[in-house]
Write a protein that holds these residues in place. Structure first.
Motif, short mmCIF file in Angstrom:
data_model
loop_
_atom_site.label_atom_id
_atom_site.label_comp_id
_atom_site.label_asym_id
_atom_site.label_seq_id
_atom_site.Cartn_x
_atom_site.Cartn_y
_atom_site.Cartn_z
N GLN A 5 0.81 -1.22 0.00
CA GLN A 5 0.00 0.00 0.00
C GLN A 5 0.84 1.27 0.00
OE1 GLN A 5 -3.25 0.02 -0.40
NE2 GLN A 5 -3.37 -2.22 -0.34
N ILE A 6 2.16 1.14 -0.09
CA ILE A 6 3.01 2.33 -0.02
C ILE A 6 2.68 3.30 -1.14
CG2 ILE A 6 5.40 3.13 -0.20
CD1 ILE A 6 6.26 0.61 1.22
N ARG B 100 0.58 8.39 -0.59
CA ARG B 100 0.67 9.82 -0.90
C ARG B 100 -0.71 10.45 -1.03
NH1 ARG B 100 4.59 11.53 -5.69
NH2 ARG B 100 6.02 10.71 -4.09
N HIS B 101 -1.64 9.73 -1.66
CA HIS B 101 -3.00 10.26 -1.78
C HIS B 101 -3.69 10.29 -0.42
CE1 HIS B 101 -7.38 9.85 -2.49
NE2 HIS B 101 -7.14 10.76 -3.43
N GLU B 102 -3.44 9.26 0.40
CA GLU B 102 -4.10 9.20 1.71
C GLU B 102 -3.61 10.31 2.63
OE1 GLU B 102 -6.93 7.25 4.19
OE2 GLU B 102 -6.44 7.04 2.07
N LEU B 103 -2.33 10.66 2.55
CA LEU B 103 -1.74 11.67 3.44
C LEU B 103 -1.44 12.97 2.68
CD1 LEU B 103 0.67 9.45 5.55
CD2 LEU B 103 -1.40 10.59 6.33
N GLN B 104 -2.28 13.30 1.76
CA GLN B 104 -2.08 14.51 0.97
C GLN B 104 -2.05 15.74 1.89
OE1 GLN B 104 -5.00 14.95 -2.07
NE2 GLN B 104 -3.81 16.43 -3.24
N GLY B 105 -0.98 16.53 1.77
CA GLY B 105 -0.84 17.71 2.61
C GLY B 105 -0.15 17.46 3.92
N ARG B 106 0.24 16.23 4.20
CA ARG B 106 0.94 15.90 5.45
C ARG B 106 2.37 15.50 5.15
NH1 ARG B 106 -2.78 14.50 9.61
NH2 ARG B 106 -0.98 14.23 10.96
N VAL C 52 4.49 10.19 10.86
CA VAL C 52 3.63 11.20 10.23
C VAL C 52 3.62 12.42 11.13
CG1 VAL C 52 1.34 11.71 9.34
CG2 VAL C 52 2.23 9.38 9.20
N MET C 53 3.99 13.59 10.57
CA MET C 53 4.06 14.82 11.35
C MET C 53 2.66 15.33 11.66
SD MET C 53 7.23 14.86 11.52
CE MET C 53 8.70 14.31 10.65
#
Length: 647
Positions: A606-607, A611-617, A635-636
């Motif tokens: 799932q790597i 990027r889509h799941e954590l968009q903006g993070r 994850v920040m």
């Protein structure tokens, strides 16, 4: 001495710290979940309502939780102490089989008891933090007690039936008395002794049964008005009649399961079963004749017939279930093991047929080969083991076969038990390593195999790394991992794991404070909890955005089309008042991504979607965990990511 030493080795070696070490953490989804329920009940000092992460968990009765709570209180909260209830019940079952056979069929008691202790099914489930052995052991003890009453007509033995079936009811519910009634009823019908039912009804026993069972069932229902619906309808009737819990297998599924569960004694047990069936048919034919067994009111030996019916009823009953799991069939293994022990005792003078002995020895050798090659398979599941390893394992398997054949040829059938269990002892030491043994330290070089199994199947090693990076109460989240990963990490951190997967946040009706629920959780104090909702599914929801919902499958299909941010309107039925008009709830589809800084565990597959799941993070990988195909990210916090973007 042989009984206690050998049984203790098979059931406890590699389980407790002082005897082989506790090298294997909790595996699967059920073990850590059940252990966590017991831990929370102990922390709350609540002996009535099973609780998981602060919310009622009403799938199973409380017997396992009570016994695990006692183990936690005495030994501390550990994975090995969570398994003590099953191991101790299995030990009790083996000892009582020995005592029962010695009392009523003297001669085969040691064979029957040690075959039970060393067959794969009993040995495996005795080491599990689950409810399967909590049902099987008391149920089997109770059935042996009933047959002892049948032979002696002494009410003392009926105490066993009512007491232990009551305990089995507190382990898994009404399946225990139902199976007991069916077995006794068919047995009475086949022997034409219809008075057995009437004479089995013993008022002190009935009072004892209900005194054991009713207080908890009444108390948990009073505290949790949805208990009867969740437990009896969903987790008994629906689990049996439907595939709602996605455990479907074909009707014949339990045939190979029973054979594997009886390994390495499967050949002997099946031979004994066939022999008992033949003897029972002959007894049945003799009873149909007008003049037979003159001078005796009861015809023939009914014990093999009883054991056959016991095993067949359990196997057939669960074969009709739409939901099938290996542990369901556990109550059928002891009667087959007893038949095997009794059969070996009866043929001891004439010996076992050569082809049966060879087949039994070959099965033991195949088991040895499989166990020896398993660590190589775990290291590289997709590759065929090296030729050298296959040859070496084959040589060991052949050595086991030759050892059994030579031992029986030299010393007779009385040594078959020892000849078969010797390779099993070696295999257990091979898997769990040498030591510790009562103060003598472990030999570290022998622990590679069990450490590999622990790393591959348990979340304990992974959680130890996570705890070093971010000790509780730091947040750990998961995304699209297996259930066992989520529950395992949660148990070893003693902290709920956040799930990224999409959920539904539902507001309360107008005029109340929005507290909300997610698809998997009912929050304390919310209106949804107040009306008794456990989760939003097709059982409670009447309509979403005006579209009717007929069942849980409709609801799941509708969920697949939803996207984040969509406004939803629910019509929900109060389960306590089904005649009341549906209530309205409003909500928004949201994700479960925490705003705070946290660790995230995801599968390697799932790597690319992360990027889509954590968009903006902002996030970065910390380490990979190849044993289970996982990657851990840091994850920040959302505010940190925003500030970094502004800079």
């Amino acid at each position: 001495m042989t009984l206690f030493c050998v049984t203790a080795f098979f059931l406890f070696y590699g389980l407790v710290p002082i005897f082989g070490g506790d090298s294997l953490g909790l595996v699967g989804a059920d073990e850590p979940r059940y252990a966590q329920v017991a831990r929370e009940m102990l922390a709350r000092r609540d002996y009535v309502t099973p609780v998981l992460w602060g919310h009622p968990w009403l799938e199973k009765p409380a017997l396992y939780y009570w016994r695990a709570m006692f183990a936690f209180r005495e030994f501390g909260v550990h994975d090995w102490s969570a398994r003590l209830p099953s191991a101790s019940f299995a030990f009790m079952l083996v000892v009582l089989i020995y005592l029962h056979i010695r009392r009523f069929r003297n001669g085969g008691q040691l064979d029957a008891a040690l075959i039970t202790a060393s067959c794969a099914g009993i040995l495996s489930f005795a080491r599990g933090a689950s409810t399967d052995m909590q049902l099987a052991a008391p149920f089997c003890i109770g059935m042996l007690g009933w047959y002892a009453w049948y032979e002696t007509d002494s009410k003392f033995w009926l105490f066993d039936l009512y007491f232990f079936v009551g305990a089995a009811t507190l382990a898994k519910g009404p399946v225990a008395p139902f199976l007991a009634l069916v077995i006794i009823g068919i047995f009475a019908g086949m022997r034409r002794e219809w008075s057995l039912f009437r004479r089995s009804i013993w008022l002190p026993g009935i009072a004892l049964y209900f005194a054991m069972v009713l207080p908890w069932f009444i108390a948990v229902q009073r505290r949790n008005p949805t208990f009867l619906k969740i437990f009896f309808l969903e987790h008994n009737l629906e689990r049996f009649a439907t595939n709602r819990f996605e455990h479907y297998h074909p009707f014949w599924y339990y045939v190979p399961v029973v054979l594997l569960g009886l390994t390495p004694w499967a050949v002997i047990a099946i031979t004994a079963f066939v022999d008992a069936v033949g003897g029972s048919i002959n007894e049945w034919k003799a009873r149909r004749k007008k003049f037979h067994y003159l001078g005796h009111g009861r015809t023939g030996d009914a014990f093999p017939e009883f054991l056959v019916l016991w095993a067949v009823v359990v196997i057939v009953f669960f074969s009709f279930s739409e939901s099938k799991l290996p542990g369901y069939i556990l109550p059928a293994l002891p009667p087959l093991a007893i038949l095997a022990g009794d059969y070996l005792n009866r043929i001891r003078s004439r010996g076992l047929k050569p082809w049966l002995l060879i087949l039994h020895a070959v099965l033991t050798g195949i088991l040895a080969m499989f166990v020896l090659l398993m660590p190589l398979h775990l290291r590289n599941p997709e590759a065929i083991p090296p030729r050298v390893a296959i040859v070496a394992a084959s040589m060991v398997g052949v050595a086991a076969v030759v050892f059994i054949l030579i031992t029986v040829a030299r010393f007779g059938l009385t040594r078959l038990r020892a000849a078969t269990m010797t390779p099993m002892v070696v295999l257990l030491v091979y898997m769990f390593g040498v030591g510790p043994v009562f103060g003598i330290g472990p030999l570290a070089s022998t622990k590679h195999n069990i450490n590999l199994i622990d790393t591959t199947y348990s979340e304990r090693p992974l959680t130890q790394i996570l705890n070093e990076i971010s000790p509780p109460p730091g947040i750990v989240a998961v995304w699209r991992v297996r259930r066992d990963v989520r529950y395992g990490i949660a148990f070893y951190r003693n902290s709920r794991v956040v799930d990224y997967d999409v959920g539904i946040v539902v507001a309360n009706p107008p005029g109340t404070v929005p507290q909300g629920i997610t698809i998997d959780e009912v929050k304390e104090g919310s209106w949804a909890e107040e009306i008794g909702l456990r989760r939003l599914d097709g059982d409670n929801i009447v309509a979403v955005n005006g579209q009717p919902i007929l069942n849980a499958a409709d609801f799941d299909a509708m969920m697949a089309t939803w996207r984040r941010g969509r406004r939803l309107e629910f019509e929900v039925v109060d389960p306590r008042m089904p005649d009341r008009a549906p209530q309205f709830l409003g909500g928004t589809l949201q994700d479960g991504i925490p705003d705070e800084e946290h660790l995230l565990v995801v599968p390697e597959s799932q790597i690319g979607n992360l990027r889509h799941e954590l968009q903006g993070r902002q996030y970065e990988p910390l380490f990979s965990y190849p044993a289970q195909g996982l990657v851990v990210y840091e994850v920040m916090a959302r505010q940190q990511a925003t500030a970094a973007g502004n800079r």
